[in-house]
Scaffold this active site. Structure first.
Site, PDB file in Angstrom:
ATOM      1  N   ARG A  69     -24.253  26.047  -0.740  1.00  0.00           N
ATOM      2  CA  ARG A  69     -24.994  27.721  -0.864  1.00  0.00           C
ATOM      3  C   ARG A  69     -24.031  27.975  -2.144  1.00  0.00           C
ATOM      4  NH1 ARG A  69     -28.496  24.680  -0.045  1.00  0.00           N
ATOM      5  NH2 ARG A  69     -30.266  24.204   1.700  1.00  0.00           N
TER       6      ARG A  69
ATOM      7  N   HIS B 284     -28.808  23.026  -8.765  1.00  0.00           N
ATOM      8  CA  HIS B 284     -29.031  22.470  -7.669  1.00  0.00           C
ATOM      9  C   HIS B 284     -30.434  21.126  -7.512  1.00  0.00           C
ATOM     10  CE1 HIS B 284     -29.876  24.812  -3.567  1.00  0.00           C
ATOM     11  NE2 HIS B 284     -29.965  22.763  -2.870  1.00  0.00           N
TER      12      HIS B 284
END
Lengths: 310, 310
Positions: free
Chosen positions: A225, A273
């Site tokens: 993340r 992502h």
């Protein structure tokens, strides 16, 4: 048993999910922000992110099924805490994460990041290839995804090290535990792959202190993340050549704003992502099982412990 | 038995080869252009390319051991035709070729070539990942290297097709034979990997006719030789988007000249002939075996049939 499902995601396809659910349930309703069932009828929230107003309009919710392996994109203050929450790690997610790790690791192992640069500069500069056994890779996080990544890289012949919070044994992988273990492992790794969950214990782990334990010219691949990475420390480590190059699939703000300093650097590849996704036609079996459990009042698979963070 | 070896290569390390040979032979001499034994003493030429004057100064040569898997860099008119010639395909060459193929195939499979471009343009544009089984790869050439590449890509889960001049059966690979087979295979492939040897039969195979049988937006990876590719046809196929992007490890002139039209295109990655190399400490066993055979007057392993071209 007719599930009434509310779906919300910027990155997953509602059409593919509706079609996949139709292979599991003869009857169900499928609401989105655009086409909403009566909110009181909704019993399942199938979401990647929360809608701006949260989920409080759904007074009869039985389960929140997150479409991600991680839940750090969900603001905990907007989660109804009496409703069980599950994350989703299915075979297609694990396989796409593993493939991304291979793509990014091979790219550094075979210096394609340098040849991309040379292609733009019209430079033909030979560099002899090396064998995978001479490239060491350290994997941060040995959960379901991390241990699959570590094993798959080991199967490719790389020399693999793995670090976790709780002790893990993996055939063919050198494993390390806790902070002492991390400082032992880092100098042994040419490439670092982060697949940790984002928790209070791991937030900002990729910091100056972390980089000070890495070898000079290390390669960093962040598939965890954005909150794992301290951007200022990272930029300083790139500028001092402590980090030779990096591949970042995640950012603290997504989409990464156009003026961010991470863009348009020859030593940083940004991917939007895309490392892993649950592919509906594969993952629907796991989601359907959790829908059945929720409607039957049973505990969910991969139910999240909010105190632990995953 | 004391071999007297003459070494010549622009890309292989003489120091590494001399050190590796020392692990196989108690006594030997090792000459280079810079440090030459008596030419009459030399019985083995261990070379990647020929020296400008050829090999005629070595009147007692027993074998020419080429350091490459292919011999198209050797001008046949400069080869003494009474001296047996062998090429070198060893485990380290095969493994580095296989790894290069994986690196290049995964890069297209996971759209890293697009994300490289987006990183430079500060663009965050999500593209969902797909499973390897949904990407089809066609391998041209199923010799020792090609069949290893095809099998390895099959092990990664890709849907693999393979084409060869002579009939081949490979578990899990769809194989095709001859020109008819090629035209059948090409429309089925999203990615084409060329590992053919360069012969009169394969020269200029990557031509307008070839591309006309490919599907629109195909990816091309050339790990064979520059002579396989018709550069003008290739550039036209890129400009018409028949070919979406390509990775070229070889060029008709190497190093590729700085003003060549292949450089600095976002849809072409040039790598400087790095796909495979025989790593001395691994490959020396195969070379030493051929030195012993040559000095004993026995046939060489991987001896080249100059009429066939490999």
């Amino acid at each position: 048993m007719t599930p009434h499902i509310y779906f919300n995601s910027d990155i997953d396809s509602p059409v593919e999910w509706r079609d996949a659910l139709a292979t599991e349930f003869r009857a169900f309703t499928f609401s989105t922000a655009e086409a909403m069932d009566s909110p009181d009828a909704v019993d399942i929230a199938l979401i990647w992110q929360l809608p701006p107003q949260g989920l409080k309009q759904f007074r009869n919710l039985r389960a929140i099924l997150c479409l991600g392996a991680g839940i750090s994109q969900l603001d905990p203050s907007l989660l109804p805490c009496h409703v069980p929450l599950a994350r989703l790690v299915d075979d297609s997610l694990t396989r796409t994460m593993v493939d991304y790790a291979k793509t990014a690791v091979y790219r550094f192992h075979r210096a394609f990041h340098i040849f991309e640069q040379q292609s733009r500069e019209r430079t033909w500069q030979f560099r002899p290839p090396t064998l995978t056994r001479d490239t060491s890779v350290g994997v941060l996080g040995l959960g379901e995804i991390g241990s699959s990544v570590a094993k798959a890289l080991g199967d490719e012949g790389f020399c693999v090290h793995g670090w976790s919070r709780t002790a893990k044994q993996l055939a063919g992988i050198n494993t390390y535990l806790g902070w002492g273990g991390l400082w032992q492992m880092l100098p042994r790794c040419k490439i670092i792959v982060n697949v940790l969950p984002l928790t209070d214990a791991t937030r900002a782990i990729l910091s100056s202190e972390f980089f000070s334990h890495c070898r000079d010219g290390v390669y960093l691949i962040n598939m965890g993340r954005g909150g794992h990475l301290v951007e200022q420390d990272f930029l300083a480590a790139l500028d001092s050549r402590r980090i030779a190059a990096a591949t970042l699939d995640v950012a603290s703000v997504e989409p990464l704003p156009p003026m961010d300093a991470l863009w348009n650097r020859p030593d940083v590849l940004i991917t939007p992502h895309v490392a892993g996704i649950s592919i509906p036609r594969v993952a629907v079996r796991k989601v359907a099982e959790n829908i059945r459990r929720a409607l039957a009042g049973q505990p969910l698979l991969q139910q999240v412990d909010l105190a632990r963070g995953y």
